[in-house]
Design a protein around this motif. Structure first.
Motif, PDB file in Angstrom:
ATOM      1  N   LEU A 127      29.433  28.001  49.024  1.00  0.00           N
ATOM      2  CA  LEU A 127      28.902  29.165  48.317  1.00  0.00           C
ATOM      3  C   LEU A 127      27.611  28.800  47.582  1.00  0.00           C
ATOM      4  O   LEU A 127      26.612  29.522  47.660  1.00  0.00           O
ATOM      5  CB  LEU A 127      29.933  29.707  47.331  1.00  0.00           C
ATOM      6  CG  LEU A 127      29.460  30.854  46.444  1.00  0.00           C
ATOM      7  CD1 LEU A 127      29.264  32.118  47.270  1.00  0.00           C
ATOM      8  CD2 LEU A 127      30.447  31.101  45.333  1.00  0.00           C
ATOM      9  N   LEU A 128      27.617  27.680  46.894  1.00  0.00           N
ATOM     10  CA  LEU A 128      26.416  27.259  46.159  1.00  0.00           C
ATOM     11  C   LEU A 128      25.230  27.023  47.089  1.00  0.00           C
ATOM     12  O   LEU A 128      24.087  27.259  46.707  1.00  0.00           O
ATOM     13  CB  LEU A 128      26.711  25.994  45.351  1.00  0.00           C
ATOM     14  CG  LEU A 128      27.632  26.187  44.154  1.00  0.00           C
ATOM     15  CD1 LEU A 128      28.049  24.832  43.577  1.00  0.00           C
ATOM     16  CD2 LEU A 128      26.971  27.043  43.092  1.00  0.00           C
ATOM     17  N   ALA A 129      25.483  26.584  48.297  1.00  0.00           N
ATOM     18  CA  ALA A 129      24.398  26.317  49.258  1.00  0.00           C
ATOM     19  C   ALA A 129      23.703  27.591  49.704  1.00  0.00           C
ATOM     20  O   ALA A 129      22.584  27.532  50.214  1.00  0.00           O
ATOM     21  CB  ALA A 129      24.943  25.567  50.468  1.00  0.00           C
ATOM     22  N   HIS A 130      24.344  28.732  49.516  1.00  0.00           N
ATOM     23  CA  HIS A 130      23.791  29.985  50.024  1.00  0.00           C
ATOM     24  C   HIS A 130      23.372  30.961  48.932  1.00  0.00           C
ATOM     25  O   HIS A 130      23.177  32.140  49.188  1.00  0.00           O
ATOM     26  CB  HIS A 130      24.817  30.644  50.954  1.00  0.00           C
ATOM     27  CG  HIS A 130      25.064  29.850  52.187  1.00  0.00           C
ATOM     28  ND1 HIS A 130      26.058  28.912  52.280  1.00  0.00           N
ATOM     29  CD2 HIS A 130      24.400  29.816  53.365  1.00  0.00           C
ATOM     30  CE1 HIS A 130      26.023  28.347  53.465  1.00  0.00           C
ATOM     31  NE2 HIS A 130      25.019  28.868  54.143  1.00  0.00           N
ATOM     32  N   LYS A 168      21.136  30.575  37.480  1.00  0.00           N
ATOM     33  CA  LYS A 168      22.332  30.907  36.703  1.00  0.00           C
ATOM     34  C   LYS A 168      23.432  29.869  36.922  1.00  0.00           C
ATOM     35  O   LYS A 168      24.061  29.408  35.961  1.00  0.00           O
ATOM     36  CB  LYS A 168      22.846  32.299  37.087  1.00  0.00           C
ATOM     37  CG  LYS A 168      21.925  33.422  36.681  1.00  0.00           C
ATOM     38  CD  LYS A 168      22.445  34.751  37.206  1.00  0.00           C
ATOM     39  CE  LYS A 168      21.431  35.856  36.982  1.00  0.00           C
ATOM     40  NZ  LYS A 168      21.861  37.118  37.616  1.00  0.00           N
ATOM     41  N   ALA A 169      23.675  29.511  38.171  1.00  0.00           N
ATOM     42  CA  ALA A 169      24.722  28.538  38.489  1.00  0.00           C
ATOM     43  C   ALA A 169      24.388  27.177  37.879  1.00  0.00           C
ATOM     44  O   ALA A 169      25.284  26.458  37.410  1.00  0.00           O
ATOM     45  CB  ALA A 169      24.896  28.420  39.998  1.00  0.00           C
ATOM     46  N   SER A 170      23.121  26.842  37.856  1.00  0.00           N
ATOM     47  CA  SER A 170      22.691  25.565  37.283  1.00  0.00           C
ATOM     48  C   SER A 170      23.018  25.493  35.804  1.00  0.00           C
ATOM     49  O   SER A 170      23.465  24.458  35.305  1.00  0.00           O
ATOM     50  CB  SER A 170      21.194  25.369  37.493  1.00  0.00           C
ATOM     51  OG  SER A 170      20.902  25.364  38.870  1.00  0.00           O
ATOM     52  N   ALA A 171      22.809  26.600  35.114  1.00  0.00           N
ATOM     53  CA  ALA A 171      23.114  26.648  33.684  1.00  0.00           C
ATOM     54  C   ALA A 171      24.610  26.471  33.423  1.00  0.00           C
ATOM     55  O   ALA A 171      25.013  26.047  32.346  1.00  0.00           O
ATOM     56  CB  ALA A 171      22.626  27.966  33.092  1.00  0.00           C
ATOM     57  N   LEU A 183      20.233  23.460  45.420  1.00  0.00           N
ATOM     58  CA  LEU A 183      20.134  23.362  43.960  1.00  0.00           C
ATOM     59  C   LEU A 183      18.879  22.620  43.516  1.00  0.00           C
ATOM     60  O   LEU A 183      18.289  22.937  42.488  1.00  0.00           O
ATOM     61  CB  LEU A 183      21.381  22.685  43.389  1.00  0.00           C
ATOM     62  CG  LEU A 183      22.673  23.495  43.482  1.00  0.00           C
ATOM     63  CD1 LEU A 183      23.876  22.614  43.185  1.00  0.00           C
ATOM     64  CD2 LEU A 183      22.621  24.693  42.555  1.00  0.00           C
ATOM     65  N   SER A 184      18.462  21.617  44.279  1.00  0.00           N
ATOM     66  CA  SER A 184      17.285  20.837  43.879  1.00  0.00           C
ATOM     67  C   SER A 184      15.989  21.627  44.014  1.00  0.00           C
ATOM     68  O   SER A 184      14.955  21.197  43.506  1.00  0.00           O
ATOM     69  CB  SER A 184      17.194  19.539  44.688  1.00  0.00           C
ATOM     70  OG  SER A 184      16.834  19.810  46.025  1.00  0.00           O
TER      71      SER A 184
END
Length: 126
Positions: free
Chosen positions: A17-20, A28-31, A62-63
């Motif tokens: 999920l995070l990859a897409h 937001k997910a990073s925070a 993410l990067s």
């Protein structure tokens, strides 16, 4: 992901999920600790080809958000990427390619290098 760290299926679904995510959702997910969650999932299940592939794919996504490069270095993401390179087999060549690309990209980031002696070495060797 944090509640079910031992479940390979839950971890793979989470990193996939995070990859897409869109770039706005990555911020937001990073925070909320996305980098740390993926690194932890790779630590726990890094011997599994599907986790290597999807985990590296998530870290590449993410990067793309600049501050995450330093976050990956701080949470031992470099060591995890090196473990992925060590454990990859012929069926996970995409994970190997992504891990190498990530290490090169992270080594180009001044803040990430400040948190990782391994990245300083990668930079010197490239």
């Amino acid at each position: 992901m944090a509640r079910y760290t031992r479940s390979l299926d839950v971890q793979v679904q989470g990193v996939t999920l995070l990859a897409h995510l869109s770039s706005q959702d990555i911020v937001k997910a990073s925070a909320l600790g996305a980098c740390e969650a993926v690194v932890q999932a790779l630590r726990e299940h890094g011997g599994e080809g599907i986790m290597q592939r999807e985990g590296c794919r998530a870290l590449v996504a993410l990067s793309g958000h600049g501050p995450n490069k330093a976050a990956l270095a701080k949470c031992q993401g470099v060591a995890v990427l090196m473990d992925v390179l060590d454990k990859c087999d012929a069926s996970t060549t995409s994970a190997r390619t992504d891990a190498r690309k990530l290490l090169r990209d992270l080594s180009e980031d001044d803040e990430a290098r400040a948190h990782s002696s391994e990245l300083r070495l990668v930079k010197l060797l490239s």
